[in-house]
Design a protein around this motif. Structure first.
Motif, mmCIF file in Angstrom:
data_model
loop_
_atom_site.group_PDB
_atom_site.id
_atom_site.type_symbol
_atom_site.label_atom_id
_atom_site.label_comp_id
_atom_site.label_asym_id
_atom_site.label_seq_id
_atom_site.Cartn_x
_atom_site.Cartn_y
_atom_site.Cartn_z
ATOM 1 N N MET A 1 -2.193 -7.845 4.435
ATOM 2 C CA MET A 1 -1.045 -7.285 3.731
ATOM 3 C C MET A 1 -0.896 -5.822 4.110
ATOM 4 O O MET A 1 -1.881 -5.115 4.278
ATOM 5 N N THR A 2 0.329 -5.387 4.166
ATOM 6 C CA THR A 2 0.598 -3.993 4.474
ATOM 7 C C THR A 2 0.515 -3.158 3.201
ATOM 8 O O THR A 2 0.545 -3.700 2.084
ATOM 9 N N GLU A 3 0.425 -1.841 3.367
ATOM 10 C CA GLU A 3 0.436 -0.942 2.200
ATOM 11 C C GLU A 3 1.704 -1.130 1.387
ATOM 12 O O GLU A 3 1.669 -1.098 0.153
ATOM 13 N N GLU A 4 2.813 -1.322 2.061
ATOM 14 C CA GLU A 4 4.096 -1.515 1.380
ATOM 15 C C GLU A 4 4.084 -2.794 0.536
ATOM 16 O O GLU A 4 4.574 -2.808 -0.600
ATOM 17 N N GLU A 5 3.493 -3.863 1.054
ATOM 18 C CA GLU A 5 3.398 -5.110 0.303
ATOM 19 C C GLU A 5 2.483 -4.963 -0.906
ATOM 20 O O GLU A 5 2.766 -5.500 -1.984
ATOM 21 N N VAL A 6 1.398 -4.218 -0.743
ATOM 22 C CA VAL A 6 0.487 -3.972 -1.865
ATOM 23 C C VAL A 6 1.189 -3.140 -2.935
ATOM 24 O O VAL A 6 1.083 -3.434 -4.134
ATOM 25 N N GLU A 7 1.923 -2.119 -2.542
ATOM 26 C CA GLU A 7 2.679 -1.297 -3.500
ATOM 27 C C GLU A 7 3.734 -2.131 -4.218
ATOM 28 O O GLU A 7 3.956 -1.970 -5.425
ATOM 29 N N SER A 8 4.373 -3.029 -3.490
ATOM 30 C CA SER A 8 5.377 -3.901 -4.090
ATOM 31 C C SER A 8 4.735 -4.804 -5.146
ATOM 32 O O SER A 8 5.301 -5.008 -6.227
ATOM 33 N N LEU A 9 3.563 -5.335 -4.845
ATOM 34 C CA LEU A 9 2.842 -6.152 -5.820
ATOM 35 C C LEU A 9 2.502 -5.333 -7.061
ATOM 36 O O LEU A 9 2.689 -5.792 -8.188
ATOM 37 N N THR A 10 2.018 -4.121 -6.866
ATOM 38 C CA THR A 10 1.647 -3.270 -8.001
ATOM 39 C C THR A 10 2.846 -3.029 -8.904
ATOM 40 O O THR A 10 2.754 -3.172 -10.131
ATOM 41 N N THR A 11 3.974 -2.699 -8.320
ATOM 42 C CA THR A 11 5.191 -2.467 -9.102
ATOM 43 C C THR A 11 5.629 -3.734 -9.823
ATOM 44 O O THR A 11 5.942 -3.709 -11.019
ATOM 45 N N ALA A 12 5.632 -4.849 -9.111
ATOM 46 C CA ALA A 12 6.045 -6.118 -9.714
ATOM 47 C C ALA A 12 5.104 -6.520 -10.837
ATOM 48 O O ALA A 12 5.551 -6.988 -11.895
ATOM 49 N N TRP A 13 3.782 -6.334 -10.618
ATOM 50 C CA TRP A 13 2.820 -6.700 -11.659
ATOM 51 C C TRP A 13 3.054 -5.871 -12.919
ATOM 52 O O TRP A 13 3.093 -6.406 -14.021
ATOM 53 N N ARG A 14 3.193 -4.575 -12.768
ATOM 54 C CA ARG A 14 3.403 -3.704 -13.942
ATOM 55 C C ARG A 14 4.691 -4.056 -14.674
ATOM 56 O O ARG A 14 4.746 -4.003 -15.898
ATOM 57 N N GLU B 1 -20.280 -3.533 -16.890
ATOM 58 C CA GLU B 1 -20.805 -2.176 -16.772
ATOM 59 C C GLU B 1 -20.598 -1.595 -15.387
ATOM 60 O O GLU B 1 -20.970 -0.451 -15.134
ATOM 61 N N VAL B 2 -20.034 -2.372 -14.492
ATOM 62 C CA VAL B 2 -19.707 -1.891 -13.146
ATOM 63 C C VAL B 2 -18.222 -2.123 -12.906
ATOM 64 O O VAL B 2 -17.592 -2.952 -13.567
ATOM 65 N N ALA B 3 -17.667 -1.376 -11.975
ATOM 66 C CA ALA B 3 -16.244 -1.504 -11.674
ATOM 67 C C ALA B 3 -15.935 -2.865 -11.060
ATOM 68 O O ALA B 3 -16.715 -3.394 -10.272
ATOM 69 N N GLN B 4 -14.804 -3.412 -11.454
ATOM 70 C CA GLN B 4 -14.289 -4.624 -10.842
ATOM 71 C C GLN B 4 -13.310 -4.194 -9.757
ATOM 72 O O GLN B 4 -12.385 -3.430 -10.021
ATOM 73 N N ARG B 5 -13.507 -4.688 -8.552
ATOM 74 C CA ARG B 5 -12.595 -4.406 -7.448
ATOM 75 C C ARG B 5 -11.723 -5.633 -7.258
ATOM 76 O O ARG B 5 -12.228 -6.719 -6.976
ATOM 77 N N LEU B 6 -10.440 -5.464 -7.434
ATOM 78 C CA LEU B 6 -9.523 -6.565 -7.220
ATOM 79 C C LEU B 6 -8.970 -6.472 -5.809
ATOM 80 O O LEU B 6 -8.503 -5.411 -5.379
ATOM 81 N N TYR B 7 -9.078 -7.583 -5.109
ATOM 82 C CA TYR B 7 -8.553 -7.706 -3.755
ATOM 83 C C TYR B 7 -7.408 -8.702 -3.783
ATOM 84 O O TYR B 7 -7.388 -9.614 -4.614
ATOM 85 N N VAL B 8 -6.468 -8.520 -2.890
ATOM 86 C CA VAL B 8 -5.313 -9.406 -2.844
ATOM 87 C C VAL B 8 -5.044 -9.831 -1.405
ATOM 88 O O VAL B 8 -5.284 -9.076 -0.462
ATOM 89 N N SER B 9 -4.559 -11.034 -1.279
ATOM 90 C CA SER B 9 -4.097 -11.521 0.019
ATOM 91 C C SER B 9 -2.845 -12.350 -0.222
ATOM 92 O O SER B 9 -2.568 -12.775 -1.349
ATOM 93 N N MET B 10 -2.089 -12.547 0.839
ATOM 94 C CA MET B 10 -0.961 -13.474 0.792
ATOM 95 C C MET B 10 -1.377 -14.677 1.625
ATOM 96 O O MET B 10 -1.964 -14.536 2.689
#
Length: 189
Positions: free
Chosen positions: A1-14, A111-120
């Motif tokens: 995924m591109t940075e633009e696609e990740v940003e689009s997901l973030t906006t859509a999710w919120r 007690e540790v950070a959760q890292r969320l990864y995404v793919s299409m």
């Protein structure tokens, strides 16, 4: 995924969900649209045979198909980072990229950070079956599968799947079609 696609997901999710994408919390989000399906008959949790794996995979694909899964889907999964910064399990085999971090205390009991990864990915058995089988075996967890518009969410876990359908009517149709996959527990768990 591109940075633009990740940003689009973030906006859509919120915009659509306005909460942290923590998969196991889905059932508390929209009780009127939530349903849980068990992966195997009699609520058996883990497959012992290839025939049972086929039942698990078929049930996931049938629900995804009936939700209206199209060609492209998001797959969001949680990974944990150790003290050396290694992420486990390694999400790169899924073609996933880092998306969000949920720190301890930010909606997270860990007690540790959760890292969320995404793919299409595409909606086909060859692509999804290794992921769904990894989930069924407890190797990959806190997964959310969703269409690009996020109108529904499918959270497979080792033992079943939680679904947030687009509408209450859609949820009821799914429940009626697959009544024998539902729990006998009064809360649907």
């Amino acid at each position: 995924m591109t940075e633009e696609e990740v940003e689009s997901l973030t906006t859509a999710w919120r915009t659509r969900w306005d909460r942290s994408p923590i998969a196991y919390q889905l059932r508390g989000w929209h009780a009127d649209r939530w349903v849980r399906f068990h992966s195997l008959p009699e609520s058996k949790r883990y497959a012992d045979t290839e025939d049972e794996y086929e039942i698990i995979l078929d049930r996931h694909h049938r629900v995804l198909d009936q939700l209206g899964a199209q060609e492209d889907l998001y797959v969001i999964a949680t990974y944990f980072e150790d003290e050396e910064g290694r992420v486990s399990p390694d999400p790169r085999h899924l073609g996933a990229v880092p998306w969000l971090t949920i720190e301890p205390g930010d909606d997270s009991p860990f007690e540790v950070a959760q890292r969320l990864y995404v793919s299409m990915t595409s909606f086909d058995r060859q692509t999804l079956d290794p992921l769904l089988r990894g989930v069924a075996d407890g190797e990959i967890f806190d997964v959310i599968i969703a269409p690009l518009d996020l109108r529904w969410l499918h959270h497979p876990y080792d033992g079943g799947a939680d679904v947030i359908a687009p509408t209450t009517h859609d949820r009821d149709v799914l429940k009626n079609r697959h009544a024998d996959w539902l729990s006998t527990h009064s809360a649907g768990l």
